[in-house]
Design an enzyme around this catalytic site. Structure first.
Site, PDB file in Angstrom:
ATOM      1  N   GLY A  33       4.511   3.201  -6.501  1.00  0.00           N
ATOM      2  CA  GLY A  33       5.586   3.303  -5.498  1.00  0.00           C
ATOM      3  C   GLY A  33       6.915   2.872  -6.101  1.00  0.00           C
ATOM      4  O   GLY A  33       6.967   1.906  -6.848  1.00  0.00           O
ATOM      5  N   ARG A  67       1.842   8.373  -8.515  1.00  0.00           N
ATOM      6  CA  ARG A  67       0.575   7.654  -8.674  1.00  0.00           C
ATOM      7  C   ARG A  67      -0.318   8.616  -9.447  1.00  0.00           C
ATOM      8  O   ARG A  67      -0.314   9.809  -9.188  1.00  0.00           O
ATOM      9  CB  ARG A  67      -0.030   7.309  -7.319  1.00  0.00           C
ATOM     10  CG  ARG A  67       0.916   6.443  -6.480  1.00  0.00           C
ATOM     11  CD  ARG A  67       0.225   5.852  -5.275  1.00  0.00           C
ATOM     12  NE  ARG A  67       1.181   5.260  -4.343  1.00  0.00           N
ATOM     13  CZ  ARG A  67       1.673   4.032  -4.429  1.00  0.00           C
ATOM     14  NH1 ARG A  67       1.295   3.234  -5.416  1.00  0.00           N
ATOM     15  NH2 ARG A  67       2.534   3.580  -3.537  1.00  0.00           N
ATOM     16  N   ASP A  69       0.286  -3.335  -9.991  1.00  0.00           N
ATOM     17  CA  ASP A  69      -0.969  -3.640 -10.695  1.00  0.00           C
ATOM     18  C   ASP A  69      -1.693  -2.394 -11.222  1.00  0.00           C
ATOM     19  O   ASP A  69      -2.237  -2.410 -12.333  1.00  0.00           O
ATOM     20  CB  ASP A  69      -1.901  -4.525  -9.855  1.00  0.00           C
ATOM     21  CG  ASP A  69      -2.149  -3.973  -8.460  1.00  0.00           C
ATOM     22  OD1 ASP A  69      -1.546  -2.925  -8.108  1.00  0.00           O
ATOM     23  OD2 ASP A  69      -2.945  -4.570  -7.715  1.00  0.00           O
ATOM     24  N   THR A  88       7.641  -3.495  -7.680  1.00  0.00           N
ATOM     25  CA  THR A  88       6.996  -3.137  -6.417  1.00  0.00           C
ATOM     26  C   THR A  88       7.610  -3.978  -5.309  1.00  0.00           C
ATOM     27  O   THR A  88       7.896  -5.160  -5.525  1.00  0.00           O
ATOM     28  CB  THR A  88       5.474  -3.365  -6.445  1.00  0.00           C
ATOM     29  OG1 THR A  88       4.981  -3.350  -5.093  1.00  0.00           O
ATOM     30  CG2 THR A  88       5.063  -4.682  -7.081  1.00  0.00           C
ATOM     31  N   ASP A 126       6.118  -4.990  -2.799  1.00  0.00           N
ATOM     32  CA  ASP A 126       5.083  -5.800  -2.135  1.00  0.00           C
ATOM     33  C   ASP A 126       5.035  -7.269  -2.555  1.00  0.00           C
ATOM     34  O   ASP A 126       4.477  -8.096  -1.842  1.00  0.00           O
ATOM     35  CB  ASP A 126       3.701  -5.187  -2.379  1.00  0.00           C
ATOM     36  CG  ASP A 126       3.479  -3.910  -1.588  1.00  0.00           C
ATOM     37  OD1 ASP A 126       4.411  -3.491  -0.882  1.00  0.00           O
ATOM     38  OD2 ASP A 126       2.382  -3.337  -1.682  1.00  0.00           O
ATOM     39  N   ASP A 134       3.138  -8.510  -4.791  1.00  0.00           N
ATOM     40  CA  ASP A 134       1.699  -8.812  -4.752  1.00  0.00           C
ATOM     41  C   ASP A 134       1.109  -9.128  -6.132  1.00  0.00           C
ATOM     42  O   ASP A 134      -0.101  -9.029  -6.310  1.00  0.00           O
ATOM     43  CB  ASP A 134       0.946  -7.639  -4.100  1.00  0.00           C
ATOM     44  CG  ASP A 134       1.173  -6.325  -4.845  1.00  0.00           C
ATOM     45  OD1 ASP A 134       2.049  -6.271  -5.732  1.00  0.00           O
ATOM     46  OD2 ASP A 134       0.477  -5.350  -4.523  1.00  0.00           O
ATOM     47  N   ARG A 155       0.177  -3.780   1.550  1.00  0.00           N
ATOM     48  CA  ARG A 155      -1.220  -3.414   1.779  1.00  0.00           C
ATOM     49  C   ARG A 155      -2.152  -4.620   1.788  1.00  0.00           C
ATOM     50  O   ARG A 155      -2.928  -4.810   2.705  1.00  0.00           O
ATOM     51  CB  ARG A 155      -1.690  -2.448   0.695  1.00  0.00           C
ATOM     52  CG  ARG A 155      -1.746  -1.037   1.155  1.00  0.00           C
ATOM     53  CD  ARG A 155      -2.044  -0.143   0.023  1.00  0.00           C
ATOM     54  NE  ARG A 155      -1.094  -0.349  -1.067  1.00  0.00           N
ATOM     55  CZ  ARG A 155      -0.908   0.488  -2.070  1.00  0.00           C
ATOM     56  NH1 ARG A 155      -1.613   1.570  -2.131  1.00  0.00           N
ATOM     57  NH2 ARG A 155      -0.040   0.241  -3.017  1.00  0.00           N
TER      58      ARG A 155
HETATM   59  O1  F6P Z   1       2.989  -0.296  -3.362  1.00  0.00           O
HETATM   60  C1  F6P Z   1       4.054  -0.357  -2.516  1.00  0.00           C
HETATM   61  C2  F6P Z   1       3.801   0.317  -1.215  1.00  0.00           C
HETATM   62  O2  F6P Z   1       5.070   0.462  -0.668  1.00  0.00           O
HETATM   63  C3  F6P Z   1       2.851  -0.358  -0.238  1.00  0.00           C
HETATM   64  O3  F6P Z   1       3.430  -1.396   0.473  1.00  0.00           O
HETATM   65  C4  F6P Z   1       2.425   0.789   0.636  1.00  0.00           C
HETATM   66  O4  F6P Z   1       1.179   0.535   1.187  1.00  0.00           O
HETATM   67  C5  F6P Z   1       2.368   1.927  -0.314  1.00  0.00           C
HETATM   68  O5  F6P Z   1       3.262   1.630  -1.354  1.00  0.00           O
HETATM   69  C6  F6P Z   1       2.679   3.273   0.269  1.00  0.00           C
HETATM   70  O6  F6P Z   1       2.472   4.232  -0.731  1.00  0.00           O
HETATM   71  P1  F6P Z   1       2.860   5.761  -0.645  1.00  0.00           P
HETATM   72  O7  F6P Z   1       4.349   5.863  -0.743  1.00  0.00           O
HETATM   73  O8  F6P Z   1       2.185   6.369  -1.818  1.00  0.00           O
HETATM   74  O9  F6P Z   1       2.380   6.240   0.669  1.00  0.00           O
END
Ligand code: F6P
Length: 318
Positions: free
Chosen positions: A11, A72, A103, A125, A127, A129, A171
């Protein structure tokens, strides 16, 4: 070290561009050529490369998202795919790779370092995390974006004397909910790290109403989820009108804060230094305001500790 490459993966996060800029400018200052890889590991496998000069990173420090684009790439878990990627890097004479991501992206970097490519990871990120670092690039901007959204929701929910349930990203990690919840004056905060039943959350709202609170704000982390159902239950069980807002991807965009830009500059600078020192399989982080680096294997194995103290402060304030 004569030639390195950089990619962003997973992300996107505000401040990634500032990190790219820091890497490119530091490398060029040290006569190292920089190759930008588009679309993360996907672009690496496909050889989607372009050389980056000083001008390639002009006027990006203030921009959200990532100029290198991101993706991703689940295929990268496959050792055959990783071997192909390492081969592509060797063919282009790229000795070191800097990966900005979370990660999942670090797992990819770890795989490449096992194949002899010197890799350094930067935590990008929203998050927050990653256990080995106090802050990730993008977290500060995202928590400010959420706080701003909460301020706006306050205006309307206090005018209507409603409960506002706000679902924020994260998440497996409740940091965005916790920090923005505290900054936004939430009545209660639901995070994956702390078990709180729906009934307990509703009780907090009822207590708030007893104390003549005009409105109540409930912040829910994505990892807990169910903001819409919770708003419905609150309304049914308390008779107080409730509305849910799922903030979604708005949290990932926007102009990076000064904090994120400075963090990105410090981390990007250190990443190049590490490659120049011949280091590999390291991740850069920040601990007690000092830039640190750590073995990527160790960093990935670390377990996150939830900030109980901050949670208690937030709960005592409500
Ligand atoms: O990893 C960051 C994040 O923003 C999370 O908080 C969220 O769950 C996810 O990415 C959403 O991913 P995508 O944009 O692939 O739907």
């Amino acid at each position: 070290m004569k030639k390195i490459a950089i990619l962003t993966s997973g992300g996107d996060a505000p401040g990634m561009n500032a990190a790219i800029r820091a890497v490119v400018r530091t490398a060029l200052k040290n006569d190292i050529e920089v190759i930008g890889i588009n679309m993360g590991y996907e672009g690496l496998i496909n050889g989607d490369f372009h050389p980056m000069d000083r001008r390639a990173v002009s006027d990006i420090i203030q921009k959200g998202g990532t100029i290198l684009k991101t993706a991703r790439c689940p295929e990268f878990k496959d050792p055959v795919v990783r071997e192909k990627a390492a081969q592509v890097l060797r063919i282009y004479g790229i000795e070191g790779l800097i990966v900005i991501g979370g990660d999942g992206s670090f797992m990819g970097a770890k795989g490449l370092s096992d194949l002899g490519i010197k890799t350094i990871g930067l935590p990008g990120t929203i998050d927050n995390d990653l256990a080995y670092t106090d802050y990730t690039i993008g977290f500060d901007t995202a928590q400010n974006t959420i706080t701003d959204a909460i301020n706006k929701l306050r205006d309307t929910s206090s005018s209507h004397q409603r409960v506002s349930v706000v679902e924020v990203m994260g998440r497996n990690c409740g940091d965005l909910a916790l920090y923005a919840g505290l900054a936004g004056g939430a009545t209660t905060i639901l995070v994956p790290e702390k078990k709180m039943t729906k009934e307990e959350a509703i009780r907090e709202v009822m207590e708030g109403r007893k104390m003549k609170k005009n409105h109540n704000l409930v912040v829910v982390a994505e990892g807990v989820g169910g903001a819409r159902e919770l708003a419905q239950d609150i309304e049914e069980l308390t008779g107080i009108e409730a509305r849910a807002t799922v903030l979604g991807h708005i949290q990932r965009g926007g102009v990076p804060t000064a904090f994120d830009r400075i963090l990105a500059a410090r981390m990007g600078h250190r990443a190049v230094e590490l490659l120049m020192e011949g280091k590999s399989a390291r991740v850069v982080g920040i601990k007690a305001n000092k830039i640190i680096d750590m073995d990527i294997y160790e960093a990935l194995a670390m377990e996150r500790t939830f900030d109980e103290e901050l949670y208690k402060i937030a709960m005592d304030m409500s």
